[in-house]
Design a protein around this motif. Sequence first.
Motif, PDB file in Angstrom:
ATOM      1  N   GLU B 465       0.860  -1.175   0.000  1.00 20.38           N
ATOM      2  CA  GLU B 465       0.000   0.000   0.000  1.00 20.38           C
ATOM      3  C   GLU B 465       0.894   1.222   0.000  1.00 20.38           C
ATOM      4  OE1 GLU B 465      -2.692   0.089   3.313  1.00 20.38           O
ATOM      5  OE2 GLU B 465      -3.255  -1.993   2.940  1.00 20.38           O
ATOM      6  N   ARG B 466       0.397   2.281  -0.565  1.00 20.23           N
ATOM      7  CA  ARG B 466       1.181   3.503  -0.627  1.00 20.23           C
ATOM      8  C   ARG B 466       1.534   3.994   0.778  1.00 20.23           C
ATOM      9  NH1 ARG B 466       4.945   6.798  -1.980  1.00 20.23           N
ATOM     10  NH2 ARG B 466       4.398   8.970  -2.250  1.00 20.23           N
ATOM     11  N   ALA B 467       0.628   3.805   1.717  1.00 18.69           N
ATOM     12  CA  ALA B 467       0.873   4.322   3.073  1.00 18.69           C
ATOM     13  C   ALA B 467       2.129   3.693   3.692  1.00 18.69           C
ATOM     14  CB  ALA B 467      -0.335   4.069   3.961  1.00 18.69           C
ATOM     15  N   PHE B 470       5.486   5.616   3.970  1.00 17.12           N
ATOM     16  CA  PHE B 470       5.715   6.705   4.916  1.00 17.12           C
ATOM     17  C   PHE B 470       6.106   6.196   6.295  1.00 17.12           C
ATOM     18  CE2 PHE B 470       2.813   8.068   1.650  1.00 17.12           C
ATOM     19  CZ  PHE B 470       3.556   9.100   1.108  1.00 17.12           C
ATOM     20  N   VAL B 531      -2.360   8.781 -10.830  1.00  9.88           N
ATOM     21  CA  VAL B 531      -2.227   8.339  -9.443  1.00  9.88           C
ATOM     22  C   VAL B 531      -0.777   8.084  -9.049  1.00  9.88           C
ATOM     23  CG1 VAL B 531      -4.520   7.322  -9.392  1.00  9.88           C
ATOM     24  CG2 VAL B 531      -2.569   5.905 -10.060  1.00  9.88           C
ATOM     25  N   ALA B 532       0.144   8.254  -9.996  1.00 11.50           N
ATOM     26  CA  ALA B 532       1.532   7.918  -9.716  1.00 11.50           C
ATOM     27  C   ALA B 532       2.123   8.848  -8.658  1.00 11.50           C
ATOM     28  CB  ALA B 532       2.357   8.006 -10.990  1.00 11.50           C
ATOM     29  N   PRO B 533       2.818   8.287  -7.684  1.00 14.19           N
ATOM     30  CA  PRO B 533       3.357   9.128  -6.620  1.00 14.19           C
ATOM     31  C   PRO B 533       4.644   9.836  -7.015  1.00 14.19           C
ATOM     32  CG  PRO B 533       3.923   6.845  -6.209  1.00 14.19           C
ATOM     33  CD  PRO B 533       3.077   6.862  -7.462  1.00 14.19           C
ATOM     34  N   GLN B 578      -0.420   1.704  -7.113  1.00 12.85           N
ATOM     35  CA  GLN B 578      -1.535   2.607  -7.407  1.00 12.85           C
ATOM     36  C   GLN B 578      -1.979   2.487  -8.868  1.00 12.85           C
ATOM     37  OE1 GLN B 578      -2.673   4.151  -4.533  1.00 12.85           O
ATOM     38  NE2 GLN B 578      -1.569   6.066  -4.430  1.00 12.85           N
TER      39      GLN B 578
ATOM     40  N   SER D 133      -3.574   6.825   1.668  1.00  9.10           N
ATOM     41  CA  SER D 133      -2.991   5.971   0.618  1.00  9.10           C
ATOM     42  C   SER D 133      -3.384   6.431  -0.784  1.00  9.10           C
ATOM     43  CB  SER D 133      -3.358   4.497   0.804  1.00  9.10           C
ATOM     44  OG  SER D 133      -2.228   3.793   1.269  1.00  9.10           O
ATOM     45  N   ASN D 135      -3.840  10.185  -3.447  1.00  2.00           N
ATOM     46  CA  ASN D 135      -3.482  11.600  -3.482  1.00  2.00           C
ATOM     47  C   ASN D 135      -4.684  12.506  -3.692  1.00  2.00           C
ATOM     48  OD1 ASN D 135      -4.040  11.872  -6.273  1.00  2.00           O
ATOM     49  ND2 ASN D 135      -2.064  10.958  -6.736  1.00  2.00           N
TER      50      ASN D 135
END
Lengths: 350, 600, 301, 596
Positions: B465-467, B470, B531-533, B578, D133, D135
């Motif tokens: 997950e993106r989270a 962090f 959606v790319a970070p 994502q 999670s 943006n």
Amino acid sequence: MAEANRKVRHHVIVGSGVAGSQAAETLRECEPDARITILTLSSLLFYNRYDLPKVFRGHRDWREYLVYPAAYYRDWKINVRRCSRVAGVDARRRVIALDHKEEIRFDTLLVASGGRGYIPEDLTDFRPLMHGFSSYTEAMSAANQVPKKGHVIMLGGDMIGLDLARTLLETRHRVTLVAGPNTFWPHEVDEEERPALIAALEQMGIEVVEGADAGGIVSIEQGAPGLSARRVLFRDGTELYGDVVMPFFGLSPSVEFMLGSGVDIERGLLVDPALRTTTEGIYAAGDVCQIWSDAERRYRFYYGWKNVRAMGDLAARNITGSSDPWVPAQDEKLHISGDGKIQSPFWEYA
Amino acid sequence: MGEIKPPTGEPGTPAAGQREYLSDDPRDIGWVKQNVPCQTACPAGTNVPVYIREIIERQYGRSYETNREANVLPGVLGRICSRPCEAQCRHGWPGNGEPVAICHLKRVASDLKDAGHRITERLYSPTGKRVAIVGAGPAGVAAAHDLSLLGHDVVIFEREERAGGMLRYGIPEFRLPRDTLDIELHNALRLGVQIRTGVEIGNKDSQMPMGKLQEEFDAVLLATGCMAASPLPLLGEWEQRDLRGMEGVEYGLDFLMEMHRGVEKTVGKRVAVVGAGFTALDCARVAARLGAQEVTIHIRTAEEYIPVTQEEIFEAKREGVRIKGLRTPVGLTAEGNRLTGIEFVQNRLGGWRSNGRRQAIAIEGSEFIEPCDTIIIAIGQQTANDYLGTRLELDRWGNVRIGVDGMTSHKGMFAAGDYVSGASTVVQAVGHGRQVAKRIDAWLMGRERRKQVVRIVPVEKPLRERAFDFITRQHMPTAQLDERMRDGKHEVELGLDENLAFEEAKRCYLCNLRYQIDVDRCIFCRACIEVAPRNCIKLVRGVEIDEQGAYGKLLETKEWNQVGAIWIDNNECIRCGQCYTACPVQCISISRCELTEVEI
Amino acid sequence: MGDIKPVYLEEKLKEIEDSGRLDYRSKTLPTWCPGCGYFSIVEAVAASLCELNIPNESAVMVSGIGCSSRFPFFVNSYGMHTLHGRALPVATGVKTANDALTVVVVGGDGDGFAIGGGHVPHAARRNVDITYLLFDNGIYGLTKGQTSPTSAIGFRTPTSPYENPDRPLNPLLMVLSYGASWVGQAYAGRPDHLHRMITQAMAHRGFSYLHILSPCVTFDKTHRTYGNLGMQVRDLPADHDPTDRLAAMREAMDDALPALGLYFREERPTLADALDGLVEKAGGELPGKVAAKPARKTARR
Amino acid sequence: MSTDIQISIVGSAGDGTIAAGDILKNALAGMGYKIISFDIYPPEIRGFGKCIARMRITTEQAYSLKHKSDVLISLDDSHAIPHANEVRECGAVIYERASIVQLPEGGHISAHIGPGQLPYPVPIRELAEKSTSANRSRNIVVLGFLAGLLDLPDEAFLKAIARKFKRKAEAAAAGEAAYRIGREFAAQTFKLDDVVFGPPVSTVVPGASVEMINGNAAIVRGALDAGIDTFFGYPITPATSIMERLAIDMPKRGGRLLQTEDEISAISAVIGAGFAGARAATSTSGPGLSLMAEMLGMGVIGEVPAVIFVSQRGGPSTGLPTKTEQSDLHMAVFGGHGDAPRIVIAPTNVDGCYRCAGKAFELAEAYQTPVIVLVDLYLSNRYETVVFPARPPFEADVNRKPGKQLAGAPYKRYALGGDSVSPRAIPGEKGTMHVVTGLEHNELGRPSDQGEMHEAMSRKRHEKLQGALKHPDLTVCKRFGDEGAVDVGVISWGSNFGESLEAMLKARGEGIRCAAMKVVMLSPFPTERVAAFLADCKEVLVPELNYQGQFANLLQAHVARPVTRLNRVPGEPMKVEDILEEIRRLAGKKAAQKAA
């Protein structure tokens, strides 16, 4: 027009403290048409850090601390880019990479990023429980934490801290100093001078604890609710209670963004007496540079407001064509005056 | 085009119905090398993303075995590795945060594996070939293990009383507990490797002559490391003087070895350590534990350039050790035979050396003296060759020269580890030991028996997950300062517990996952880019190909009529998944790409 | 799950570049919402123009108002972006003026069957030789998500907050009954098939109507999503006879499980033919017989 | 301490700029502040267009937005950079700390923050992704940061966020998480103590309610309070939200709303429903009004009540569909075929939108004619805090009914004489059956092409409207500022009057003798009262947002005297400073003449 533009040099200064700001002013005087950019991490324009003890006197408006009004920067055409973190410097391409992914091209670079409060490695675990004093924001945060007539525990006790202590005593705060090898930094105090100086501090009203005698600090803890906010525990079992704990162990130069740039670094940026680093077009001034001293045959730091300002001025002059060597502008001796008071050149500032 | 094979049916094969591909295309091998920087940086080639993924799945035993495939001493290297992987970790790239604690997680696999963990290894049938290995250090042990797996009969000859070499005699116990070392050495050698300790190879009477080994064995591997401390080059009157025997003078490696052999060592009040490597740091920290009041490490250049981890420097400083830069010792001061101080000359930094470090150039006339009671000289180690009966070709640094086949100038005689490369790191020794073992096998059998390929296995979901990105790096809990100093053997690093390990493992980007857009199905809608970070999905018009045949930079464009493909730049990709979720036509696939070996 | 056999980028890029279809894209990146099905259509149109080898300057894209109608900006050809619902009459004018042009009309469900609904039957029955690509996302995207004539009953939008009480139109059935000479249906989520259908539609001489189902990723999260459409669409039966209009209408009746493919095709005189015929009947003389149509390659597949 | 703070949020379409503005406005209004706000957005739904949410928060209701903002929030630097200089000295600029892509020198907004402004870099994207999670919630993160920076209470924001996502619990939870992480981040940052919120002043009178509402919503509320029965419409920016809101509320009151296939159909349905006795309306913008023109003529000749809410945008044609302009005055007043008089009223603020919308139904019924309520995008989308009276100030039914018919006497739908308003009968009532036709007709409503009849009927249709100028409880025009003779008089209409009034008040503050008049009723024109005002003014300034000076034209058609025109078509509201500058110039010119 395009031709004329190409000739305008871009001087970039990293740091907006005494050295950087003085350099910008001298640069402008020497080169009225040059582009001058100051990059700084601070969100404020150049303010007087020596004035910061005033926050404990209730001076809370940041405008009071500014050395120049905003109009000064417009009139002098000095572009200050605040909240800008330098990520790296590419000396070959003459480009500064900012943390937010912007590149700034420069013709000359003056590194005047100064130093930040050093915290000895054995105390780093307790960093969240200590209050720094190296910026307006930090100073405000410390001042907000201390109640009226509250108790400040000062660790180390460099001259910045002792200056604050003078204000704290005047504002009827209680100050306890845990003394150690960094007390009186940047003065180098030998074993013989030290007892008299410590006694002078006590006479000022500072309660002095010799840290080494207590076996050193074992931990700093958050006080229980209703009690003092901080507890400092020593190896010999003694302890101290206070409202804030503030470390004053001197400064360590802010050089990490220069690592890998090819510019020589030991603890600070190594510069020759003309404040040139080992890379052409890159200069350093202020607390960040270690200057080669021909007299002492070593690289050394020079501290104090007058020195730092003189370095900014010198670097700017050398950037714009001079080649003058560094001459210290400030006496570095710490002494006790006739009335038994400590006198330090580091406390004299305009 | 890569070689496509049907499922191999090997352990770890995906569930039925799925397929896997094995490719030896340089573009795929190049992909793994470029995209899994930790594995590429590891001299042993440890499959880092896989073992970290197994920690997330709380399969510690499997994780340990994944480690063992590349490195038979995970518990050891999980503590004392120099971590070249972490320097390359994608999570530590600018803007991404701090590297994953790859080394600490390796230790997690070792610490948290089941008490009844069973080691599984695939054995070749006996070949009847015999190999002698001289030296039971990391290189020798790693080679012995691999050779025994390959069916050879291996005997190790070790001078000391016990196996382990540098690991046992050169590294203090507060960094490497000996029970861990013992267990892993035992496991490495349990497949029939004979170890004969206390046997010194040499030409004296009490020693076993090298010639005998050559007669009895089909191949001999020299892995005797760098066990001779380098002397300190001083100037003037001190230039010719032998410092050994002078009161207050110690050689770092000898100091540590004697201590570990059981000799009671003492130091004075003020200890000066000269040198900048792990040994210097270890000596300084040992000195602090032996009661020295002031321990200073003197280095020629600056902290920036010394080859030890930042954590190691930090812990040493925390224990009170100070580091002073830009100085080279040029002489000593003494009262009679007792050391009283060191004369240094101030340096400036010079040009770059080939190893990425800096030269130090003395400034004339800048000599100064610092008083001290003990000097520990830890400026390096050398190899010793005097035990050989024959002369071997050496390189210009005095190390033995070997060919691409791992063989010295003497037929049938191979060499590995520090003995070849000069003093380096444990993980390099382990990696080199394995490499040379493979060469020995090829030589003994007359052919390569295994080759490197990329195994490509489809993965059904992003696994992350993106989270997770962090989560900050978990700190290694360390022993309290007074505990450390009270007992010099008390391990400083306490290891990550299950929760810390889980949090830390989640940070891994799992770089071995390849995200790929099916250009034929892509409708160029850019939902993925939305959606790319990071700047990780690009409108591309071309791609550079390097001389190895692997991909280089993607050539981007903003002109629609130039956009040949929307492509995921796996080098920028942080595997957050994502895009996979966002794609409306499901044209993004994920596959796990890992280097593996297949039999030829 | 797709094939996990590795794809080698430079080979793929070369294949795409060699195909020449990038020449049919403008320089401007499409401004639709990321994920929009319309991307699929513009890509397919470029590929079809390429496949049919139609010179860029001989193609004209005509549109009205709506999300879909930005389309001409993204194609490297002539184009007109006209008024809401009025694209078909404009295109008829263009085609009547120069029969040598390949005219493609694009528009949304609102443009074609709400405000412009009155124009469709007439373009169809006249058999104007144009291709009408109807982008049906069942919603008004540009005005931020109100119901359209093809929105489902019960669909909730800002203008139908309780539910949409109206049954949706069946444009395929309408157009079949209007007498269009080529009628097909495609789905934006199946780019390959879409491309083949567009190629055929363009190759057809006469009024070709291709109904393209597409989701609105921004305003319709419930009905016509990629997920739902993907499950609903089916292929026309293999034995479907595209010359049988009634069979086509029977298939078109099933709007719950929309069938993709060519519903109906017939060859009959176009508007231009008819006008030419009138001229002949009146005994006039054609002004130097319009130059032969630009060469068209037949579909490769 | 009174509050006067302006906040701008600038982003790219899809950044959630407008949504963030909505939440912020709702939160602040919930705390009791008065708000005036106006958002600017591009025609594309996604893509690269610029969005600005701009609001002025005050203790007392302000008339217009300020030229300089106190806080600028950038959600997209490329759009925000040109606005960096619109932040006042010591104001704050909040922006994304780090870029994803490499920027050229000067590509980051931090390069454009002046030395007097305060920079606030925030890792917006990172915080959003960390908390949710994804943006998407960047806009909420900055709100959290802003709340922390300005020390605003959480409850107001959390309530506003919950309200924004009312039907989506998951989105609301994500919104809250994003808000909190932004707020938490603000705790670590340097405080902006220059922007201070004084205590809000409560102006609620018993029974009344205070709401922060935009012009379109106020129109809806006026229509509902006036008892609207049916609505037919077609979406068009910037009028769409009238229909969207009515779609929610009308069914609740038994009303009927239908989205027709186009404006032609919509106006037709409205005329049909009006004939059948319903209070019916439609809403549109300039292009739609053009389409409706033909059916509008039918309404005029048929004397059918109808209400048309028109929100103007930039033209002609599709023009500037998301920009404001006042260029449909000519069409609203004069547009169409034949002599087709109609009532046109143009409110000047959000409160006026409410009153005019309600009164429009009264006027339509009282004078049996289509009524156009003319607003523009600026007023439609502008939020203000409005105090709504406890009882709607509208008459529920002002139909002039034919009453009991004498046996045998024919019902004259279009009877001439008197005040020219004829009794109107509605289908379903006995004894008053008649035919409404688009053909010219006689008193009975039967076709007639007699010249006399056409003259009589044309006069009737014009004369009856004069009554509207004296319609009870309706502000037709109003004078502000100095009484008696003045050096400069500003006369203006519609959304632009706020800026005109503010400029006039500032000019008075500078010692210039001046006054302002707003004209609400544009057709029929209040000639007498306007002429009286103009007679008091030495110089007359007519500022308006169109190129032609459409209002000045209208004014001069009724009162022949020279005026100074100030015409701007930037797509945005006029700047107070520009009007003020013109007043100063005119005052100076006067002074110079005097001196000479």
